[in-house]
Design a protein around this motif. Structure first.
Motif, short mmCIF file in Angstrom:
data_model
loop_
_atom_site.label_atom_id
_atom_site.label_comp_id
_atom_site.label_asym_id
_atom_site.label_seq_id
_atom_site.Cartn_x
_atom_site.Cartn_y
_atom_site.Cartn_z
N GLU A 52 0.84 -1.20 0.00
CA GLU A 52 0.00 0.00 0.00
C GLU A 52 0.88 1.25 0.00
O GLU A 52 1.98 1.24 0.54
N PRO A 53 0.41 2.34 -0.59
CA PRO A 53 1.20 3.57 -0.57
C PRO A 53 1.27 4.17 0.83
O PRO A 53 0.33 4.04 1.62
N SER A 95 3.87 -5.26 -9.52
CA SER A 95 3.26 -3.95 -9.72
C SER A 95 3.33 -3.10 -8.46
O SER A 95 3.68 -1.91 -8.50
N ALA A 96 3.01 -3.72 -7.32
CA ALA A 96 3.05 -2.99 -6.05
C ALA A 96 4.48 -2.58 -5.70
O ALA A 96 4.72 -1.48 -5.21
N ALA A 99 5.65 0.37 -7.77
CA ALA A 99 5.07 1.62 -7.26
C ALA A 99 5.80 2.10 -6.01
O ALA A 99 6.07 3.30 -5.84
N LYS A 100 6.16 1.17 -5.12
CA LYS A 100 6.88 1.56 -3.91
C LYS A 100 8.27 2.09 -4.25
O LYS A 100 8.74 3.08 -3.66
N ALA A 102 9.17 3.58 -7.00
CA ALA A 102 9.01 4.92 -7.58
C ALA A 102 8.81 5.96 -6.49
O ALA A 102 9.37 7.07 -6.55
N PHE A 103 8.04 5.62 -5.47
CA PHE A 103 7.83 6.52 -4.33
C PHE A 103 9.14 6.80 -3.61
O PHE A 103 9.46 7.96 -3.29
N GLU A 106 11.30 9.08 -5.55
CA GLU A 106 10.76 10.44 -5.56
C GLU A 106 11.11 11.21 -4.29
O GLU A 106 11.37 12.42 -4.34
N ARG A 140 15.22 -1.27 -11.31
CA ARG A 140 14.07 -0.36 -11.29
C ARG A 140 14.20 0.73 -10.22
O ARG A 140 13.20 1.33 -9.84
#
Length: 355
Positions: A52-53, A95-96, A99-100, A102-103, A106, A140
């Motif tokens: 989860e984000p 996929s999850a 996303a983590k 990338a966060f 960032e 990644r």
């Protein structure tokens, strides 16, 4: 010879504040601590809810701390525990995880540690699966340094009893398959090693095909038993000549961020002074730096009670007397002692099982 020193905030129990973390970085900066890994077990979004984000507010504070660390010349990292992902590394998990990653890119993470510790496996080819996941992550992320904590991060048989018997040649296989640039954490002959020697580190380095990063579980004091004790004394059993066989030495701090700085400073002293190091003298010097002279003398007076006896062996009368003494000091370290005396830092078995 010196070794890169760092902090791994990797304990069970209550979360620190971001100001706590900044204070520890500031205190240890003059002593050569060069990296900080944020990996508290209580941050569920790095562990059981990793897919989860993170809440937006937490992400903003993490980014602010990353900037703070860079300003102070400290490499900021995150320890991500994608809980039991090696059992089911399917499209949804990928996929999850993407996303983590990338966060984390960032918000300015410079080091990423993939932590496979303290979780069960039903995967026979565990080392190969974990190496594949680490390499998938490597391709990644933009971090400067990638690290991994193995599922079996110590010789200690307690890991086999709790998480299942380690696969044959697990450590050697992991070392052979991992990119040589990936650093590997190791706690020593025990989960909380009383001593770490060059002979042991040489053997582990040969098995891994690289020098390990020592994940030192002192002065950490999480868990039902250990949280009843303050870990304040200077480091022992870590000779300076270990540096030749390590690529880094990171300590898992105590639940008390200010008090953690005392043993942390003594570790830097032990490497700096080598055979001239004296752990008792180092404790005295470090406690005066962190607490000021008067409070340091009081802590020295009460050291047997605070570190050795522990809460369960302090009578109510003694506890109240100690509270009366430490409430008289304005230093925030005295406040941590008072909160410990009041049971605010007690870590329960439920915390350990659910975080």
């Amino acid at each position: 010879m010196t070794v890169e020193l760092g902090i791994i905030e990797g304990f069970y129990g209550p979360l620190w504040s971001w100001e706590d973390r900044k204070q520890l970085v500031t205190t240890l900066e003059p002593h050569g601590y060069q990296f900080y890994l944020y990996a508290p077990k209580a941050d569920a979004f790095l562990r059981r809810r990793w897919a989860e984000p993170h809440p937006q507010e937490t992400g903003a504070k993490m980014a602010d701390f990353a900037r703070f660390c860079r300003k102070h010349g400290v490499r900021f990292g995150v320890g991500l525990s994608p809980f039991e992902v090696f059992n089911h590394f399917d499209d949804e998990a990928r996929s999850a995880l993407a996303a983590k990653l990338a966060f984390l890119d960032e918000i300015g993470v410079q080091e990423l540690a993939i932590l496979f510790d303290d979780m069960r496996s039903d995967t026979p080819d565990l080392a190969a699966r974990q190496a594949d996941i680490v390499h998938w992550v490597r391709d990644r992320t933009t971090v400067q340094q990638l690290s991994v904590c193995p599922s079996y991060y110590s010789d200690d048989p307690v890991l086999d009893r709790v998480f299942g018997e380690r696969p044959r040649d697990y450590l050697t296989t992991l070392g052979e398959l991992l990119d040589p640039a990936v650093r590997v954490f190791w706690t020593g002959e025990e989960v909380c090693s009383r001593e770490v020697t060059p002979g042991h580190l040489k053997r582990i380095g040969r098995a891994l095909g690289r020098k390990p990063v020592l994940w030192d579980n002192y002065p950490v004091n999480d868990g039902d038993r250990m949280s009843r004790h303050l870990h304040l004394r200077g480091f022992t059993g870590r000779p300076a000549n270990n540096a030749a066989w390590l690529s880094g030495h990171a300590i898992n701090p105590a639940l008390q961020p200010i008090l953690s700085a005392i043993p942390a400073i003594t570790l830097a002293d032990s490497y700096r002074l080598g055979p001239e190091y004296q752990y008792g003298q180092a404790f005295r010097h470090a406690s005066r730096e962190v607490l000021g002279g008067d409070l340091a003398e009081q802590v020295l007076t009460d050291l047997l009670t605070l570190q050795d006896a522990g809460l369960h062996r302090i009578s109510e009368e003694k506890k109240q007397a100690l509270l009366g003494i430490y409430r008289g000091f304005s230093n925030a370290g005295a406040g941590e002692i008072c909160r410990w005396l009041n049971g605010d830092y007690q870590v329960t078995d439920e915390m350990v099982q659910t975080q």
